[in-house]
Design a protein around this motif. Structure first.
Motif, mmCIF file in Angstrom:
data_model
loop_
_atom_site.group_PDB
_atom_site.id
_atom_site.type_symbol
_atom_site.label_atom_id
_atom_site.label_comp_id
_atom_site.label_asym_id
_atom_site.label_seq_id
_atom_site.Cartn_x
_atom_site.Cartn_y
_atom_site.Cartn_z
ATOM 1 N N TYR A 1 -2.408 5.625 4.903
ATOM 2 C CA TYR A 1 -1.699 4.449 4.405
ATOM 3 C C TYR A 1 -1.127 3.622 5.555
ATOM 4 O O TYR A 1 -1.091 2.390 5.489
ATOM 5 C CB TYR A 1 -0.586 4.873 3.452
ATOM 6 N N SER A 2 -0.649 4.301 6.594
ATOM 7 C CA SER A 2 -0.097 3.583 7.750
ATOM 8 C C SER A 2 -1.160 2.688 8.386
ATOM 9 O O SER A 2 -0.912 1.521 8.701
ATOM 10 C CB SER A 2 0.434 4.578 8.791
ATOM 11 N N TRP A 3 -2.350 3.253 8.563
ATOM 12 C CA TRP A 3 -3.437 2.490 9.194
ATOM 13 C C TRP A 3 -3.852 1.313 8.319
ATOM 14 O O TRP A 3 -4.101 0.203 8.817
ATOM 15 C CB TRP A 3 -4.607 3.419 9.469
ATOM 16 N N ARG B 1 5.750 4.189 -7.580
ATOM 17 C CA ARG B 1 5.988 3.119 -8.538
ATOM 18 C C ARG B 1 5.776 3.618 -9.968
ATOM 19 O O ARG B 1 6.551 3.288 -10.870
ATOM 20 C CB ARG B 1 5.068 1.935 -8.242
ATOM 21 N N VAL B 2 4.739 4.434 -10.174
ATOM 22 C CA VAL B 2 4.478 4.995 -11.501
ATOM 23 C C VAL B 2 5.637 5.886 -11.938
ATOM 24 O O VAL B 2 6.095 5.825 -13.094
ATOM 25 C CB VAL B 2 3.153 5.794 -11.489
ATOM 26 N N LYS B 3 6.123 6.707 -11.021
ATOM 27 C CA LYS B 3 7.223 7.614 -11.359
ATOM 28 C C LYS B 3 8.487 6.842 -11.712
ATOM 29 O O LYS B 3 9.155 7.128 -12.722
ATOM 30 C CB LYS B 3 7.504 8.560 -10.179
ATOM 31 N N LEU B 4 8.834 5.827 -10.900
ATOM 32 C CA LEU B 4 10.045 5.045 -11.158
ATOM 33 C C LEU B 4 9.915 4.258 -12.466
ATOM 34 O O LEU B 4 10.867 4.170 -13.253
ATOM 35 C CB LEU B 4 10.304 4.094 -9.984
ATOM 36 N N THR B 5 8.735 3.708 -12.708
ATOM 37 C CA THR B 5 8.505 2.980 -13.964
ATOM 38 C C THR B 5 8.672 3.897 -15.168
ATOM 39 O O THR B 5 9.275 3.522 -16.184
ATOM 40 C CB THR B 5 7.094 2.362 -13.960
ATOM 41 N N LYS B 6 8.173 5.103 -15.060
ATOM 42 C CA LYS B 6 8.290 6.077 -16.148
ATOM 43 C C LYS B 6 9.751 6.385 -16.432
ATOM 44 O O LYS B 6 10.169 6.472 -17.586
ATOM 45 C CB LYS B 6 7.533 7.349 -15.779
ATOM 46 N N VAL C 1 0.854 -1.185 0.000
ATOM 47 C CA VAL C 1 0.000 0.000 0.000
ATOM 48 C C VAL C 1 0.885 1.228 0.000
ATOM 49 O O VAL C 1 2.030 1.195 0.441
ATOM 50 C CB VAL C 1 -0.930 0.033 1.238
ATOM 51 N N GLY C 2 0.339 2.304 -0.522
ATOM 52 C CA GLY C 2 1.004 3.595 -0.412
ATOM 53 C C GLY C 2 2.167 3.829 -1.340
ATOM 54 O O GLY C 2 2.883 4.816 -1.185
ATOM 55 N N ILE C 3 2.402 2.918 -2.321
ATOM 56 C CA ILE C 3 3.568 3.103 -3.184
ATOM 57 C C ILE C 3 3.192 3.329 -4.645
ATOM 58 O O ILE C 3 4.073 3.428 -5.494
ATOM 59 C CB ILE C 3 4.532 1.903 -3.084
ATOM 60 N N THR C 4 1.906 3.424 -4.928
ATOM 61 C CA THR C 4 1.459 3.506 -6.324
ATOM 62 C C THR C 4 2.077 4.688 -7.051
ATOM 63 O O THR C 4 2.624 4.545 -8.159
ATOM 64 C CB THR C 4 -0.074 3.592 -6.381
ATOM 65 N N GLU C 5 2.011 5.855 -6.447
ATOM 66 C CA GLU C 5 2.527 7.065 -7.098
ATOM 67 C C GLU C 5 4.023 6.969 -7.354
ATOM 68 O O GLU C 5 4.507 7.304 -8.455
ATOM 69 C CB GLU C 5 2.216 8.294 -6.229
ATOM 70 N N SER D 1 9.428 -4.212 -6.620
ATOM 71 C CA SER D 1 8.144 -4.271 -7.301
ATOM 72 C C SER D 1 8.268 -3.817 -8.753
ATOM 73 O O SER D 1 7.727 -4.451 -9.663
ATOM 74 C CB SER D 1 7.124 -3.400 -6.559
ATOM 75 N N VAL D 2 9.004 -2.726 -8.969
ATOM 76 C CA VAL D 2 9.194 -2.210 -10.331
ATOM 77 C C VAL D 2 10.134 -3.116 -11.115
ATOM 78 O O VAL D 2 9.906 -3.405 -12.303
ATOM 79 C CB VAL D 2 9.730 -0.769 -10.281
ATOM 80 N N TYR D 3 11.183 -3.586 -10.467
ATOM 81 C CA TYR D 3 12.182 -4.438 -11.120
ATOM 82 C C TYR D 3 11.540 -5.707 -11.672
ATOM 83 O O TYR D 3 11.805 -6.122 -12.813
ATOM 84 C CB TYR D 3 13.279 -4.777 -10.113
#
Length: 910
Positions: free
Chosen positions: A341-343, A185-190, A179-183, A218-220
């Motif tokens: 996201y923590s909760w 992950r998108v940036k690193l993938t780009k 959780v909490g890594i979508t944004e 996750s991206v790798y």
């Protein structure tokens, strides 16, 4: 940690052999000459032995000893180093105490007094005993401790083991639980898919446990199929270039069918050639995980060929210095999770068997408190959540777990991975940063550490070493930035020109630091009901958030630091004991305590470097203050002290003096505070860097020029006839960066046309100004360096903005009662770096206009008591960076409620 105790002991040993001690050698009394010769010989022997022992400790692991014998030996080394420091400090105390009031007179007195001879003989005997203990510890080391070679291997295994465990955990984590890594992950993938042919480097950085490896994994896993060849390598602290190259080759060969290379016995040249051949014309992706030193990449950079195929290197690290290997637009800093996201992550782990991972209502209060203690750190949330999932789900049990959380972190084996990952960050701190870091945990949880005060405390404690021509304050600020860049401290607030203003410790990292403080006898916290048991060996004691009288019968003779933070205790036996019994205190900080008097016994604290009476009710200082010959910082800010005793001029090492009395806390009147009156001799204290604030008179402005080391200065009650002499004196201060000049009343004119301070960064002028001041060197020359400008009650008739627009580095501009005209126009290109603009108490102002292209960086506008300004500033929509407009005591017709609908910023009405 024992090596830091040795460092402290070595410092005081060096100081003990300084000039005043050497003067004893000239004594005509044979007993003293003999004692001194033996003392000097013993001190030199002990110093040499400690340096060798320190070298040994540098080569073994002291933070994670491998067996009980090593634990016991390290503890004895630390205890002995502390005892040596105590002995030498007492020696310096005796010398300094006898010298006070005139060196030659008191030395003669010293030579004649049998008690002094007895004291010196006792110290000589204690040093001989310390020397014997050192020899005995060296003998024990040879008999019982593992060899250095074996320990080096174990140290390396420790680092590799826990780095490897984190990497393994990240590789096998269930992505459904991410959780909490979508944004991110998108940036690193780009970045990885960005169509550029040249080899590019991407960095992902943040504190240990924040999820760097998890994100990159996750991206790798998703993106490696887009590369011909790929490798994932974890970089240990004890890396070698050969090991990194060998691991990259092994990873590529493992994933590539038909490629078999045995690189086991290759030297560095063959490894380079082999890897370059493997990469060849292929598009490749290499992840270098958990890198601690940029040199690890620089050592292999030339081997990683740029074949113009769009290859990518991804580096993860806890250090900004390593992250800077990537270009600025390819650095991703991971922050702790938000509360939401923590909760979510906490519930997935703690309530993994509940429907939808929902928290049972009876547990929610304590579950949220526990989740909050994780501070948004994913590794802490996961580790603690998994641990809690094994306990019974009752309110009483979870309340108990919350109260025991610190103990669990220290003692529960299931939390060892979390603790050890955080400990790695501490382990690999340079020695000079370890004490600085641990010191920060002596403040309350979530306490915002003010940069300037923290630096002064570090200096007082002796943690900061002189480096070249830099001041101790400059070196200390460098240490602070190192801790920030290593993710050991979190920046909470920066000032308007980018320097750290306040920072804090992450909650979980603080718990680890508190545990270290306790084990290493660095310091103890007495906080509410969570009391630590201080004893005779306690060296630092912090009293936090107490509302009742503290009763302590224990004597603390070895205490070096006593701090009170956010307390409401007017008197305490403990405080009296500190004044009477802890003679060698270095830091005494009683901020906010409602005490009214300071006992005369404070003069016996010869070793005191820092005295904080900020916001107390103290009205005067005892005459014995003159005996504090080592005092560096005297903080009386917002106490009730208006005059200092004449003996203050005896404090030759004083660096910082804060003393202002508050008159008007609303800041509405002209004179909101007053300064203090100082005796004439204060102007011969050559080490003074800060005076805030001083009441002006003819003698003060004339003698002020002697203080050539001043960096920060505030002067009150300035009269027009003081101006010429004041400008002459101030112009001699080549290091002055902050200056505040306050006139005696609203009609007194500040004539500062002769002032030129090209290094000035912050300027505050409170008083009537002539129009010519804006064309003087103060603004035309000094203006290029000024970053913060406050003009209060200037009563200018002409628009000051055209002249002030030359101050192109301004980040903050406050005009309060400064202009009596009707219009202010901010033209295109003016104030390009300005972040905060405040317009305050201008009764005639009816229009403010902002042209397109003005104040391109502006984030805040504050409007206060502008009685005739009934319209929103014209052109405000052009300020694309604006975030806030605060309106305070503005006309009823001012259409503030509509502004947030019309424009892109938030308007706050008060």
């Amino acid at each position: 940690m024992a090596e830091t105790a040795i460092l402290s002991a070595l410092k005081v040993l060096g100081a003990a052999l300084a000039e005043e001690v050497k003067s004893l050698a000239t004594s005509k009394i044979s007993d003293l000459r003999s004692i001194y010769a033996n003392l000097k010989l013993n001190m030199n022997k002990i110093s040499t032995e400690l340096q060798v022992m320190q070298g040994f400790l540098n080569e073994i692991e002291t933070d994670h000893p491998s067996n009980e014998s090593q634990v016991a030996w390290i503890k004895e080394v630390q205890k002995l180093a502390n005892d040596i420091e105590d002995i030498v400090v007492e020696f310096a105390y005796l010398i300094g105490n006898q010298q006070f009031g005139g060196k030659s007179f008191y030395l003669k007195k010293l030579f004649k007094e049998p008690k002094s001879l007895i004291a010196f003989k006792r110290i000589a005997s204690e040093l001989l005993e310390a020397e014997e203990r050192l020899k005995n510890l060296a003998s024990i080391k040879e008999r019982w401790l593992p060899t250095i070679e074996k320990k080096n291997e174990e140290d390396s295994n420790f680092s590799n083991k826990y780095s490897h465990n984190v990497a393994v955990f990240a590789h096998v984590v269930d992505e459904d639980h991410l959780v909490g890594i979508t944004e991110d992950r998108v940036k690193l993938t780009k970045w990885l898919n960005f169509e550029e042919l040249q080899l590019s480097v991407v960095s992902v950085w943040g504190m240990g446990g924040v999820g760097k490896t998890t994100l990159v994994t996750s991206v790798y896993k998703r993106e490696r199929k887009n590369f011909d060849r790929h490798a994932w390598v974890s970089i240990s602290q004890s890396y070698t270039p050969e090991t990194i190259l060998w691991n990259i080759i092994s990873e590529i060969c493992r994933d590539e069918k038909g490629v078999t290379i045995d690189a086991t016995n290759m030297d560095i040249l063959r490894l380079n050639t082999t890897l370059q051949n493997l990469l060849g014309e292929h598009k490749y992706l290499i992840v270098l995980d958990d890198m601690w030193d940029p040199k690890a990449f620089l050592d292999i950079r030339d081997t990683l060929v740029d074949n113009h195929r769009g290859s990518k290197i991804v580096i993860t690290s806890r250090m900004a210095e390593v992250a800077n290997l990537a270009p600025e637009n390819k650095r991703l800093e991971l922050k702790p999770f938000s509360e939401t996201y923590s909760w979510s992550l906490f519930c997935r782990k703690a309530f993994n068997h509940e429907k939808n991972h929902s928290c049972p209502p009876p547990l929610e209060e304590w579950a949220r408190k526990i989740a909050s203690k994780c501070g948004g750190l994913p590794l802490a949330i996961v580790s603690i959540g998994v641990m809690l999932s094994l306990f019974e789900k009752t309110e009483s049990k979870w309340r108990q777990l919350f109260d025991q959380l610190s103990w669990q972190l220290d003692n529960n084996p299931s939390l060892d991975p979390l603790k050890n990952i955080l400990m790695l960050s501490f382990k690999y701190l340079p020695k000079y940063l370890k004490n600085c870091f641990l010191y920060c945990c002596l403040f309350p949880e979530d306490f915002l550490l003010p940069r300037k005060k923290l630096l002064r405390l570090w200096i007082a404690e002796g943690f900061i070493e002189q480096k070249g021509r830099s001041t101790l304050e400059e070196v200390a600020e460098g240490y602070l930035m190192e801790l920030v860049n290593r993710c050991m401290l979190q920046v909470v607030e920066k000032n308007y020109f980018g320097r750290v203003k306040r920072c804090k410790m992450h909650d979980t990292l603080r718990e680890v630091a508190i545990s270290l403080c306790r084990k290493e006898n660095f310091g103890l916290l007495h906080e509410d009901n969570k009391s630590e048991n201080a004893d005779g060996s306690t060296r630092r004691l912090s009293i936090i958030n107490l509302r009742e009288t503290v009763n302590h019968d224990v004597c603390l003779p070895k205490l070096r630091t006593f701090m009170s933070v956010d307390n409401d205790v007017s008197s305490s036996p403990l405080l009296s004991m500190v004044f009477d019994k802890s003679r060698y205190l270095t830091v005494l900080d009683l901020v906010g305590l409602p005490i009214e008097t300071v006992p005369n016994a404070i003069g016996d604290l010869f070793n005191l470097h820092y005295l904080g009476l900020r916001e107390t009710k103290v009205k005067c200082l005892p005459k014995s203050i003159k005996k504090l010959q080592n005092l560096q910082t005297l903080d009386l800010w917002l106490s009730q002290i208006q005059n200092l005793p004449d003996g203050i001029v005896e404090l030759k090492k004083l660096r910082h003096l804060f003393a202002e009395v508050e008159v008007d806390p609303t800041y509405r009147s002209f004179r909101t505070r007053t300064g203090i009156s100082l005796p004439k001799g204060i102007f011969y204290l050559k080490d003074l860097q800060t005076i805030q604030a001083l009441e002006s008179n003819a003698m003060v402005v004339r003698e002020l020029g002697n203080l050539t080391q001043l960096r920060s200065f505030r002067i009150m009650n300035v009269k027009e006839n003081h101006s010429v002499e004041l400008c002459k004196s101030l112009s001699k201060m080549s290091f002055l960066s902050f200056l505040s000049i306050n006139a005696s009343d609203e009609e007194e004119i500040l004539q500062l046309e002769g002032l030129n301070l090209p290094q000035l960064q912050k300027l505050e002028l409170r008083g009537k100004l002539k129009e010519t001041i804006l064309e003087s060197p103060l603004f035309k020359i000094s203006g290029t360096s000024i970053q913060s400008l406050l003009l209060w009650w200037s009563q200018l008739q002409n628009d000051p903005l055209p002249s002030l627009s030359h101050c192109r580095n301004l980040t903050r501009l406050i005009l309060k009662g400064a202009y009596e005209g009707q219009r202010l126009i901010f033209q295109e290109g003016w104030f390009p770096k300005l972040k905060r603009l405040q317009l305050d108490i201008m009764p005639n102002l009816i229009q403010v206009e902002m042209e397109q292209g003005t104040m391109a960086s502006l984030e805040e506008i504050w409007l206060r008591e502008l009685k005739k300004l009934v319209e929103v500033p014209k052109g405000i929509q052009h300020l694309v960076s604006l975030k806030w407009m605060v309106c305070d005591d503005m006309p009823v017709l001012f259409p503030s409620r509509a502004s947030h609908k019309l424009f892109h910023f938030t308007c706050v009405v008060r």
